[in-house]
Write a protein that holds these residues in place. Structure first.
Motif, PDB file in Angstrom:
ATOM      1  N   VAL A 111     -12.958 -16.664  -8.723  1.00 46.67           N
ATOM      2  CA  VAL A 111     -11.741 -16.639  -9.538  1.00 46.67           C
ATOM      3  C   VAL A 111     -11.049 -17.993  -9.462  1.00 46.67           C
ATOM      4  N   LYS A 112     -10.969 -18.548  -8.268  1.00 48.56           N
ATOM      5  CA  LYS A 112     -10.376 -19.876  -8.087  1.00 48.56           C
ATOM      6  C   LYS A 112     -11.082 -20.917  -8.962  1.00 48.56           C
ATOM      7  N   GLU A 113     -12.408 -20.890  -8.945  1.00 46.74           N
ATOM      8  CA  GLU A 113     -13.184 -21.843  -9.747  1.00 46.74           C
ATOM      9  C   GLU A 113     -12.934 -21.652 -11.235  1.00 46.74           C
ATOM     10  N   TYR A 114     -12.915 -20.403 -11.689  1.00 47.72           N
ATOM     11  CA  TYR A 114     -12.717 -20.145 -13.112  1.00 47.72           C
ATOM     12  C   TYR A 114     -11.326 -20.584 -13.567  1.00 47.72           C
ATOM     13  N   ILE A 115     -10.335 -20.362 -12.740  1.00 48.82           N
ATOM     14  CA  ILE A 115      -8.976 -20.776 -13.099  1.00 48.82           C
ATOM     15  C   ILE A 115      -8.869 -22.296 -13.128  1.00 48.82           C
ATOM     16  N   GLU A 116      -9.444 -22.944 -12.142  1.00 47.54           N
ATOM     17  CA  GLU A 116      -9.393 -24.413 -12.104  1.00 47.54           C
ATOM     18  C   GLU A 116     -10.041 -25.032 -13.330  1.00 47.54           C
ATOM     19  N   GLN A 117     -11.105 -24.412 -13.816  1.00 47.97           N
ATOM     20  CA  GLN A 117     -11.843 -24.982 -14.939  1.00 47.97           C
ATOM     21  C   GLN A 117     -11.246 -24.629 -16.296  1.00 47.97           C
ATOM     22  N   SER A 118     -10.635 -23.440 -16.416  1.00 46.42           N
ATOM     23  CA  SER A 118     -10.176 -22.988 -17.736  1.00 46.42           C
ATOM     24  C   SER A 118      -8.672 -23.133 -17.937  1.00 46.42           C
ATOM     25  N   CYS A 119      -7.916 -23.318 -16.870  1.00 43.46           N
ATOM     26  CA  CYS A 119      -6.485 -23.660 -16.930  1.00 43.46           C
ATOM     27  C   CYS A 119      -5.599 -22.659 -17.669  1.00 43.46           C
ATOM     28  N   PRO A 120      -5.647 -21.379 -17.345  1.00 43.78           N
ATOM     29  CA  PRO A 120      -4.655 -20.473 -17.944  1.00 43.78           C
ATOM     30  C   PRO A 120      -3.259 -20.836 -17.442  1.00 43.78           C
ATOM     31  N   ILE A 121      -2.258 -20.553 -18.245  1.00 44.23           N
ATOM     32  CA  ILE A 121      -0.885 -20.821 -17.820  1.00 44.23           C
ATOM     33  C   ILE A 121      -0.492 -19.871 -16.696  1.00 44.23           C
ATOM     34  N   LEU A 122      -0.894 -18.607 -16.821  1.00 47.08           N
ATOM     35  CA  LEU A 122      -0.636 -17.608 -15.794  1.00 47.08           C
ATOM     36  C   LEU A 122      -1.901 -16.786 -15.619  1.00 47.08           C
ATOM     37  N   ALA A 123      -2.250 -16.495 -14.374  1.00 43.57           N
ATOM     38  CA  ALA A 123      -3.408 -15.649 -14.089  1.00 43.57           C
ATOM     39  C   ALA A 123      -3.013 -14.598 -13.070  1.00 43.57           C
ATOM     40  N   VAL A 124      -3.496 -13.371 -13.294  1.00 46.91           N
ATOM     41  CA  VAL A 124      -3.212 -12.278 -12.368  1.00 46.91           C
ATOM     42  C   VAL A 124      -4.474 -11.459 -12.173  1.00 46.91           C
ATOM     43  N   GLY A 125      -4.717 -11.033 -10.952  1.00 47.45           N
ATOM     44  CA  GLY A 125      -5.905 -10.257 -10.648  1.00 47.45           C
ATOM     45  C   GLY A 125      -5.581  -8.813 -10.326  1.00 47.45           C
ATOM     46  N   GLU A 126      -6.505  -7.925 -10.697  1.00 55.00           N
ATOM     47  CA  GLU A 126      -6.371  -6.510 -10.370  1.00 55.00           C
ATOM     48  C   GLU A 126      -7.142  -6.244  -9.078  1.00 55.00           C
ATOM     49  N   TYR A 127      -6.485  -6.424  -7.947  1.00 50.76           N
ATOM     50  CA  TYR A 127      -7.088  -6.099  -6.666  1.00 50.76           C
ATOM     51  C   TYR A 127      -6.501  -4.765  -6.221  1.00 50.76           C
ATOM     52  N   TRP A 128      -7.102  -3.690  -6.719  1.00 54.02           N
ATOM     53  CA  TRP A 128      -6.592  -2.345  -6.502  1.00 54.02           C
ATOM     54  C   TRP A 128      -7.266  -1.744  -5.281  1.00 54.02           C
ATOM     55  N   ASP A 129      -6.505  -1.659  -4.205  1.00 51.33           N
ATOM     56  CA  ASP A 129      -6.987  -1.126  -2.944  1.00 51.33           C
ATOM     57  C   ASP A 129      -6.190   0.131  -2.617  1.00 51.33           C
ATOM     58  N   SER A 130      -6.792   1.082  -1.936  1.00 53.37           N
ATOM     59  CA  SER A 130      -6.084   2.317  -1.600  1.00 53.37           C
ATOM     60  C   SER A 130      -5.016   2.063  -0.548  1.00 53.37           C
ATOM     61  N   CYS A 131      -3.850   2.662  -0.750  1.00 50.61           N
ATOM     62  CA  CYS A 131      -2.786   2.587   0.253  1.00 50.61           C
ATOM     63  C   CYS A 131      -3.201   3.363   1.502  1.00 50.61           C
ATOM     64  N   ASN A 132      -2.372   3.260   2.539  1.00 52.52           N
ATOM     65  CA  ASN A 132      -2.673   3.903   3.809  1.00 52.52           C
ATOM     66  C   ASN A 132      -2.036   5.282   3.880  1.00 52.52           C
ATOM     67  N   TYR A 133      -2.860   6.308   4.117  1.00 50.71           N
ATOM     68  CA  TYR A 133      -2.414   7.684   4.240  1.00 50.71           C
ATOM     69  C   TYR A 133      -2.974   8.259   5.538  1.00 50.71           C
ATOM     70  N   THR A 134      -2.212   9.138   6.178  1.00 50.62           N
ATOM     71  CA  THR A 134      -2.643   9.734   7.437  1.00 50.62           C
ATOM     72  C   THR A 134      -3.000  11.197   7.232  1.00 50.62           C
ATOM     73  N   PRO A 135      -4.222  11.592   7.597  1.00 47.58           N
ATOM     74  CA  PRO A 135      -4.571  13.005   7.514  1.00 47.58           C
ATOM     75  C   PRO A 135      -3.834  13.797   8.612  1.00 47.58           C
ATOM     76  N   PRO A 136      -3.708  15.125   8.500  1.00 46.66           N
ATOM     77  CA  PRO A 136      -4.321  15.947   7.441  1.00 46.66           C
ATOM     78  C   PRO A 136      -3.460  16.072   6.184  1.00 46.66           C
ATOM     79  N   SER A 137      -2.168  15.688   6.257  1.00 47.14           N
ATOM     80  CA  SER A 137      -1.285  15.869   5.098  1.00 47.14           C
ATOM     81  C   SER A 137      -1.505  14.801   4.042  1.00 47.14           C
ATOM     82  N   TYR A 138      -2.020  13.642   4.471  1.00 48.64           N
ATOM     83  CA  TYR A 138      -2.234  12.498   3.579  1.00 48.64           C
ATOM     84  C   TYR A 138      -0.950  12.093   2.854  1.00 48.64           C
TER      85      TYR A 138
END
Length: 418
Positions: free
Chosen positions: A205-232
């Protein structure tokens, strides 16, 4: 299409702007300009009709759905990347929309889907892992070995069911870079949103941004939040979750912002009467916003979490509390199309008023914040020493005659200094 000198000159100017203050000084306000069903509704024309209102409302960038030819109408199974005819409309309709948006000073953001690509013909192992007969006519070497190709193992998580692109191959990166430059110079996109950013290394992503020069770039890094079983039930401490997103941003060299999934996860629990969640153990906002606000793109809903998919929806009766929070706080806030245009004029106008207050009081992604209360039924904060705001049913207002009510609604209020 611009010359190589044009690209080189723009890149120099772009790098200079980063040194002056990355991501445009943090004063952007985004609109996600679609939902999961938008492809059914002559979408490019629909948005062109709204371009004036989008600009007048204060948005600086609009995230558009994937604009290239796709195996699925929503656009997230791309095939011919150089075809701008999609289920959302024709190439000519798209370019007309982009011109109209720019006329109203709104930057078009392209949805960059480069983790995976549907092949045109069967190759190694009988999989559709060749791209014959279309531009970027890659063979099986362009597909990761873990998804049926002859390339290297994936550098991230797999998106199952379709061939995943092997970004470790130089020829693949060269072709993607050329395509991104084409989107900027030929199509007219100015900003980029990187889909499924967990699927390949952030260094690419760093390489692509450096080469293509968007004014703004944002990534979808969707990771699960932290939940504790058994109630989650959602854990109070989400530091490890936001740290993973920040690590990804850091590996892009800080060139790419990221959607603040941590803030969304916490906020949509907090508005149910658990506002104490909105202050971390050190008195800071508990999401990515609290640690790296200039790279935190805040939101309360998108086409995956809400719309007809509803994978992780924000409580519908608390939507305006959510917007009162992200539109008054540090970070780069994002408004969802459905809320702005489909939920009635009242919500549209309330959101516009919050945007007006943000702009008039000079609130930006790096604005200071002082959390004044974080209790079960009350959250209040002072932002940028210019505004105070509250959420919840409890009664609260700032002390001092200099504070004037700027806007209010169900379970939220915002004040500014006279």
């Amino acid at each position: 299409m611009g010359s190589l000198n044009d690209v080189s000159n723009e890149r120099s100017a772009w790098m200079g702007s980063l040194e002056d203050g990355a991501l445009r000084g943090g004063r952007d306000i985004l609109l996600q300009g679609f939902n999961w069903e938008s492809h059914k509704h002559n979408w490019w024309q629909n948005l062109e009709n709204k371009a004036s209102d989008i600009g007048k409302s204060g948005f600086t960038s609009i995230w558009l759905p994937p604009a290239t030819h796709s195996f699925s109408p929503e656009g997230y199974l791309p095939q011919n990347l150089y075809s701008l005819n999609s289920a959302y409309g024709s190439e000519s309709q798209l370019k007309s929309l982009l011109r109209e948006l720019q006329r109203h000073h709104v930057r078009p953001m392209a949805d960059i889907v480069i983790n995976h690509r549907v092949g045109t013909t069967r190759g190694h192992g009988g999989s559709f892992n060749r791209y014959d007969g279309i531009p970027l006519s890659w063979d099986e070497r362009a597909v990761t070995s873990c998804t049926g190709g002859l390339g290297n193992k994936s550098t991230g998580d797999n998106f199952h069911g379709v061939p995943n692109i092997d970004h470790s191959q130089q020829f693949v990166r060269d072709d993607i870079t050329s395509w991104l430059k084409w989107l900027r110079k030929n199509a007219g996109f100015q900003d980029f949103r990187f889909d499924f950013a967990k699927g390949y290394s952030a260094k690419f992503v760093k390489e692509y941004i450096e080469q293509s020069c968007p004014i703004l770039a944002v990534g979808e890094y969707w990771d699960s939040c932290n939940y504790t079983p058994p109630s989650y039930h959602l854990d109070y401490n989400q530091d490890s979750h936001r740290q993973r997103i920040i690590n990804w941003i850091d590996r892009t060299g800080g060139l790419c912002a990221a959607f603040d999934f941590t803030t969304k996860g916490i906020l949509q629990e907090a508005v149910k009467g658990e506002y104490w969640r909105l202050s971390d153990p050190h008195g800071k906002p508990p999401g990515v916003m609290g640690w790296w606000p200039s790279r935190a793109v805040t939101f309360i809903e998108n086409h995956d979490t809400g719309s007809t998919q509803g994978h992780w929806p924000f409580p519908s009766h608390h939507v305006m509390e959510g917007y009162a929070y992200i539109l008054t706080h540090p970070g780069i806030p994002t408004v969802f199309y459905d809320h702005f245009y489909d939920w009635g004029s009242s919500i549209h106008d309330q959101i516009v008023k919050l945007i007006d207050v943000r702009k008039q009081q000079g609130i930006h992604s790096r604005s200071s914040i002082r959390i004044l209360a974080a209790q079960a039924n009350l959250y209040s904060a002072m932002v940028g020493e210019r505004i105070c705001m509250k959420l919840g049913e409890a009664s609260w207002c700032p002390s001092g005659r200099e504070w004037k009510l700027a806007t209010s609604g169900d379970r939220y209020a915002v004040w500014h200094k006279e």
